[in-house]
Design a protein around this motif. Structure first.
Motif, mmCIF file in Angstrom:
data_model
loop_
_atom_site.group_PDB
_atom_site.id
_atom_site.type_symbol
_atom_site.label_atom_id
_atom_site.label_comp_id
_atom_site.label_asym_id
_atom_site.label_seq_id
_atom_site.Cartn_x
_atom_site.Cartn_y
_atom_site.Cartn_z
ATOM 1 N N GLN A 164 13.926 41.839 19.146
ATOM 2 C CA GLN A 164 13.147 41.724 17.539
ATOM 3 C C GLN A 164 13.438 40.674 16.643
ATOM 4 O OE1 GLN A 164 10.249 43.540 16.535
ATOM 5 N NE2 GLN A 164 10.369 41.826 14.974
ATOM 6 N N PRO A 165 14.950 40.489 16.601
ATOM 7 C CA PRO A 165 15.204 39.391 15.592
ATOM 8 C C PRO A 165 15.022 38.166 16.034
ATOM 9 C CG PRO A 165 17.038 41.253 15.604
ATOM 10 C CD PRO A 165 16.161 41.391 16.789
ATOM 11 N N THR A 166 15.181 37.792 17.507
ATOM 12 C CA THR A 166 14.958 36.626 17.996
ATOM 13 C C THR A 166 13.478 36.194 17.913
ATOM 14 O OG1 THR A 166 16.711 37.027 19.441
ATOM 15 C CG2 THR A 166 15.092 35.388 20.219
ATOM 16 N N ILE A 167 12.540 37.088 18.314
ATOM 17 C CA ILE A 167 11.140 36.794 18.164
ATOM 18 C C ILE A 167 10.812 36.466 16.718
ATOM 19 C CG2 ILE A 167 8.842 38.140 18.199
ATOM 20 C CD1 ILE A 167 9.770 37.399 21.041
ATOM 21 N N SER A 168 11.259 37.204 15.756
ATOM 22 C CA SER A 168 11.128 36.888 14.366
ATOM 23 C C SER A 168 11.534 35.530 13.916
ATOM 24 C CB SER A 168 11.846 37.964 13.475
ATOM 25 O OG SER A 168 11.237 39.464 13.518
ATOM 26 N N GLN A 169 12.692 35.207 14.321
ATOM 27 C CA GLN A 169 13.024 33.746 14.178
ATOM 28 C C GLN A 169 12.262 32.570 14.692
ATOM 29 O OE1 GLN A 169 15.386 34.229 11.483
ATOM 30 N NE2 GLN A 169 15.737 32.163 12.113
ATOM 31 N N HIS A 170 11.737 33.130 15.844
ATOM 32 C CA HIS A 170 10.767 32.019 16.212
ATOM 33 C C HIS A 170 9.326 32.219 15.484
ATOM 34 C CE1 HIS A 170 13.293 30.667 19.580
ATOM 35 N NE2 HIS A 170 13.383 31.680 20.095
ATOM 36 N N LEU A 171 8.831 33.417 15.185
ATOM 37 C CA LEU A 171 7.721 33.463 14.539
ATOM 38 C C LEU A 171 7.905 32.775 13.270
ATOM 39 C CD1 LEU A 171 6.745 37.079 15.217
ATOM 40 C CD2 LEU A 171 5.386 35.156 15.767
ATOM 41 N N LYS A 172 9.033 32.822 12.665
ATOM 42 C CA LYS A 172 9.372 32.207 11.328
ATOM 43 C C LYS A 172 9.254 30.609 11.388
ATOM 44 C CE LYS A 172 13.031 31.588 7.708
ATOM 45 N NZ LYS A 172 14.215 32.086 7.391
ATOM 46 N N GLU A 173 9.662 30.094 12.427
ATOM 47 C CA GLU A 173 9.708 28.662 12.688
ATOM 48 C C GLU A 173 8.315 28.280 12.995
ATOM 49 O OE1 GLU A 173 10.940 24.806 13.167
ATOM 50 O OE2 GLU A 173 12.221 26.543 12.747
ATOM 51 N N LEU A 174 7.655 28.942 13.755
ATOM 52 C CA LEU A 174 6.222 28.536 13.966
ATOM 53 C C LEU A 174 5.250 28.453 12.614
ATOM 54 C CD1 LEU A 174 5.349 30.259 17.580
ATOM 55 C CD2 LEU A 174 5.573 27.732 17.040
ATOM 56 N N LYS A 175 5.494 29.650 11.839
ATOM 57 C CA LYS A 175 4.964 29.695 10.610
ATOM 58 C C LYS A 175 5.285 28.705 9.616
ATOM 59 C CE LYS A 175 3.525 33.138 7.531
ATOM 60 N NZ LYS A 175 3.551 34.476 6.812
ATOM 61 N N ASN A 176 6.490 28.229 9.586
ATOM 62 C CA ASN A 176 6.848 27.217 8.689
ATOM 63 C C ASN A 176 6.495 25.917 9.339
ATOM 64 O OD1 ASN A 176 8.651 28.851 7.238
ATOM 65 N ND2 ASN A 176 10.510 28.398 8.502
ATOM 66 N N LEU A 177 6.142 25.856 10.339
ATOM 67 C CA LEU A 177 5.513 24.530 10.968
ATOM 68 C C LEU A 177 3.887 24.685 10.679
ATOM 69 C CD1 LEU A 177 7.201 24.262 14.249
ATOM 70 C CD2 LEU A 177 7.465 22.627 12.524
ATOM 71 N N GLY A 178 3.386 25.760 10.371
ATOM 72 C CA GLY A 178 2.084 26.018 9.986
ATOM 73 C C GLY A 178 0.970 26.267 11.059
ATOM 74 N N LEU A 179 1.795 26.381 12.182
ATOM 75 C CA LEU A 179 0.934 26.582 13.412
ATOM 76 C C LEU A 179 0.430 27.987 13.632
ATOM 77 C CD1 LEU A 179 2.729 24.399 15.978
ATOM 78 C CD2 LEU A 179 0.786 23.814 14.653
ATOM 79 N N ILE A 180 0.828 28.991 12.975
ATOM 80 C CA ILE A 180 0.527 30.440 13.050
ATOM 81 C C ILE A 180 0.598 30.887 11.505
ATOM 82 C CG2 ILE A 180 1.358 30.981 15.126
ATOM 83 C CD1 ILE A 180 3.761 32.465 13.853
ATOM 84 N N LYS A 181 -0.308 31.850 11.422
ATOM 85 C CA LYS A 181 -0.348 32.741 9.975
ATOM 86 C C LYS A 181 -0.169 34.082 10.280
ATOM 87 C CE LYS A 181 -5.328 32.137 10.126
ATOM 88 N NZ LYS A 181 -6.326 31.448 9.302
ATOM 89 N N GLY A 182 0.269 34.797 9.425
ATOM 90 C CA GLY A 182 0.476 36.261 9.411
ATOM 91 C C GLY A 182 -0.115 37.067 8.050
ATOM 92 N N SER A 183 -0.815 38.183 8.487
ATOM 93 C CA SER A 183 -1.199 39.136 7.241
ATOM 94 C C SER A 183 -0.667 40.298 7.615
ATOM 95 C CB SER A 183 -2.686 39.089 7.235
ATOM 96 O OG SER A 183 -3.032 39.746 8.452
ATOM 97 N N ILE A 184 -0.168 41.091 6.296
ATOM 98 C CA ILE A 184 0.493 42.268 6.350
ATOM 99 C C ILE A 184 -0.582 43.480 6.563
ATOM 100 C CG2 ILE A 184 1.667 43.992 5.097
ATOM 101 C CD1 ILE A 184 2.923 41.586 3.661
ATOM 102 N N GLU A 185 -0.239 44.214 7.603
ATOM 103 C CA GLU A 185 -1.075 45.519 8.148
ATOM 104 C C GLU A 185 -0.419 46.700 8.037
ATOM 105 O OE1 GLU A 185 -3.453 44.668 11.511
ATOM 106 O OE2 GLU A 185 -4.432 42.867 10.884
ATOM 107 N N GLY A 186 -0.205 47.239 7.045
ATOM 108 C CA GLY A 186 0.704 48.387 6.957
ATOM 109 C C GLY A 186 2.083 48.019 6.919
ATOM 110 N N THR A 187 2.972 48.452 7.839
ATOM 111 C CA THR A 187 4.406 47.842 7.859
ATOM 112 C C THR A 187 4.597 47.078 8.864
ATOM 113 O OG1 THR A 187 4.897 49.470 9.685
ATOM 114 C CG2 THR A 187 5.164 50.365 7.296
ATOM 115 N N SER A 188 3.409 46.356 9.425
ATOM 116 C CA SER A 188 3.885 45.210 10.490
ATOM 117 C C SER A 188 3.092 43.997 9.966
ATOM 118 C CB SER A 188 2.839 45.756 11.706
ATOM 119 O OG SER A 188 3.685 46.684 12.016
ATOM 120 N N ILE A 189 3.263 42.729 10.527
ATOM 121 C CA ILE A 189 2.521 41.828 10.062
ATOM 122 C C ILE A 189 1.841 41.142 11.308
ATOM 123 C CG2 ILE A 189 2.900 39.078 9.648
ATOM 124 C CD1 ILE A 189 5.504 40.057 8.063
#
Length: 109
Positions: free
Chosen positions: A54-79
């Motif tokens: 999970q922490p590894t996936i989160s780091q990669h998601l953070k990098e992709l989000k910082n690059l602007g290629l993905i976006k996330g929305s909060i749904e309950g306790t998940s994004i």
């Protein structure tokens, strides 16, 4: 690690190098492919799909989000993550323009 001296390169060169980071790790490529396949995803699904912690996936998601290629929305306790369509189209245009350069028929060596 040394300083990259990005200021000596053009804006386009810096943009291409930054965007290329998205493809610099197979986990990020796998995340993008999975997001395209299902068009939305909750982070926990990626852990099961890709097989990384999970922490590894989160780091990669953070990098992709910082690059602007993905976006996330909060749904309950998940994004819930998805491809940032406008930025993806812009990235494709920049990268295709760069990759569409041809080598002249004359050999340089």
């Amino acid at each position: 690690m040394g300083i990259t001296k990005t200021e000596i390169f053009t804006e386009q060169q810096n943009e291409i190098a930054t965007l290329a980071k998205a493809f610099g790790h197979p986990a990020r490529v796998a995340i993008l492919q999975h997001l395209f396949k299902i068009n939305a995803c909750i982070c926990g699904d990626l852990v099961e799909e890709i097989g990384l912690a999970q922490p590894t996936i989160s780091q990669h998601l953070k990098e992709l989000k910082n690059l602007g290629l993905i976006k996330g929305s909060i749904e309950g306790t998940s994004i819930c993550y998805c491809i940032a369509t406008e930025n993806w189209i812009k990235m494709k245009k920049v990268m295709l323009q760069f990759l569409d350069q041809d080598i002249s028929k004359e050999s340089c060596c």
